[in-house]
Scaffold this motif. Structure first.
Motif, PDB file in Angstrom:
ATOM      1  N   GLY A 128       0.817  -1.206   0.000  1.00  0.00           N
ATOM      2  CA  GLY A 128       0.000   0.000   0.000  1.00  0.00           C
ATOM      3  C   GLY A 128       0.849   1.254   0.000  1.00  0.00           C
ATOM      4  N   ASN A 129       0.191   2.396  -0.069  1.00  0.00           N
ATOM      5  CA  ASN A 129       0.909   3.668  -0.058  1.00  0.00           C
ATOM      6  C   ASN A 129       1.487   3.930   1.328  1.00  0.00           C
ATOM      7  N   LEU A 130       2.681   4.526   1.363  1.00  0.00           N
ATOM      8  CA  LEU A 130       3.262   4.867   2.657  1.00  0.00           C
ATOM      9  C   LEU A 130       4.088   6.138   2.573  1.00  0.00           C
ATOM     10  N   LYS A 131       4.217   6.780   3.719  1.00  0.00           N
ATOM     11  CA  LYS A 131       5.105   7.925   3.896  1.00  0.00           C
ATOM     12  C   LYS A 131       6.295   7.414   4.686  1.00  0.00           C
ATOM     13  N   PHE A 132       7.493   7.581   4.158  1.00  0.00           N
ATOM     14  CA  PHE A 132       8.641   6.918   4.770  1.00  0.00           C
ATOM     15  C   PHE A 132       8.875   7.353   6.209  1.00  0.00           C
ATOM     16  N   SER A 133       8.751   8.637   6.497  1.00  0.00           N
ATOM     17  CA  SER A 133       9.006   9.115   7.867  1.00  0.00           C
ATOM     18  C   SER A 133       8.051   8.472   8.860  1.00  0.00           C
ATOM     19  N   GLU A 134       6.825   8.195   8.446  1.00  0.00           N
ATOM     20  CA  GLU A 134       5.868   7.527   9.326  1.00  0.00           C
ATOM     21  C   GLU A 134       6.222   6.054   9.494  1.00  0.00           C
ATOM     22  N   TYR A 135       6.687   5.442   8.416  1.00  0.00           N
ATOM     23  CA  TYR A 135       7.088   4.031   8.470  1.00  0.00           C
ATOM     24  C   TYR A 135       8.290   3.848   9.390  1.00  0.00           C
ATOM     25  N   ASN A 136       9.207   4.808   9.353  1.00  0.00           N
ATOM     26  CA  ASN A 136      10.451   4.760  10.124  1.00  0.00           C
ATOM     27  C   ASN A 136      10.246   5.103  11.604  1.00  0.00           C
ATOM     28  N   LYS A 137       9.209   5.871  11.888  1.00  0.00           N
ATOM     29  CA  LYS A 137       9.023   6.434  13.230  1.00  0.00           C
ATOM     30  C   LYS A 137       8.982   5.354  14.302  1.00  0.00           C
ATOM     31  N   GLY A 138       9.908   5.449  15.263  1.00  0.00           N
ATOM     32  CA  GLY A 138       9.904   4.563  16.412  1.00  0.00           C
ATOM     33  C   GLY A 138      10.557   3.216  16.203  1.00  0.00           C
ATOM     34  N   SER A 139      11.094   2.954  15.022  1.00  0.00           N
ATOM     35  CA  SER A 139      11.745   1.669  14.787  1.00  0.00           C
ATOM     36  C   SER A 139      12.950   1.864  13.871  1.00  0.00           C
ATOM     37  N   TRP A 140      13.865   0.914  13.913  1.00  0.00           N
ATOM     38  CA  TRP A 140      14.948   0.886  12.956  1.00  0.00           C
ATOM     39  C   TRP A 140      14.394   0.439  11.605  1.00  0.00           C
TER      40      TRP A 140
END
Length: 209
Positions: A18-30
């Motif tokens: 699905g669509n994603l925003k990288f900064s949101e995907y990265n937030k809080g995890s490696w």
């Protein structure tokens, strides 16, 4: 192209999950972000399968995976399906369809001396704050070393947790390097510390639990 220590450039992307925003995907995890030259190619299939087979390891270490190639979303889905049908291995992490090459160029994955239409085999490791912590590049014809990617991730996480550095060929469980003393008092304390393996005043190792 981002450098070590930079905040990872943000982007919106179409992926196989699905669509994603990288900064949101990265937030809080490696995050381990890696590119491959093309779908339906032999070396890339072995690499992507390797990442898929290690998904439990990455999950246990608070790490998400995300791949990329300059292919369409339909090509990605067809490739994921073909590999799953043939081998039983499912690429269930997001794979970016970067047909416009925008993300590849943003991260320096497209290197004209190697290819003008295929991304090289890049690896970026980002920490939970979105900072680029490690960058690896491999040419089109050389597959990556999964053990080294895992080792590097653990080294970064161990270094952050214990404020230490890793010597040559460090593996989990090996001794780590502690910072050199910056005062005469700290030097005296180091000399008195019987738990350290002291090679010289500036080089000492210790075991961490």
């Amino acid at each position: 192209m981002p450098r070590i220590g930079d905040i990872a450039p943000d982007f919106d992307a179409v992926t196989t999950t699905g669509n994603l925003k990288f900064s949101e995907y990265n937030k809080g995890s490696w995050v381990v972000f890696f590119s491959h030259p093309a779908d339906f190619t032999p070396v890339c299939t072995t690499e992507m399968s390797g990442f898929a087979l290690e998904k439990d390891f990455f999950a246990e270490h608070n790490t998400k995976l995300i791949g990329l190639s300059i292919d369409s979303i339909h090509s990605h889905i067809a490739w994921v399906n073909a590999v799953h049908e043939k081998t039983g291995i499912l690429f269930d992490f997001p794979i970016i369809a970067d047909i416009s090459m925008e993300v590849s160029k943003l991260y320096g994955m497209l290197q004209p001396g190697e290819s003008e239409t295929a991304a090289v085999r890049a690896v970026f490791i980002m920490d939970p704050e979105g900072k680029v912590r490690l960058i690896m590049y491999y040419p089109l014809n050389v597959g990556r070393n999964m053990d080294e990617i895992k080792r590097s991730l653990l080294a970064l996480q161990t270094s952050d947790e214990h404020k230490v550095a890793m010597p040559l060929n460090w593996q989990p469980g090996d001794k780590v390097i502690v910072g050199a003393p910056k005062t005469i008092e700290a030097l005296a304390a180091r000399k008195a510390d019987k738990e350290l393996e002291q090679i010289d005043w500036y080089l000492a190792k210790k075991t961490i639990g």
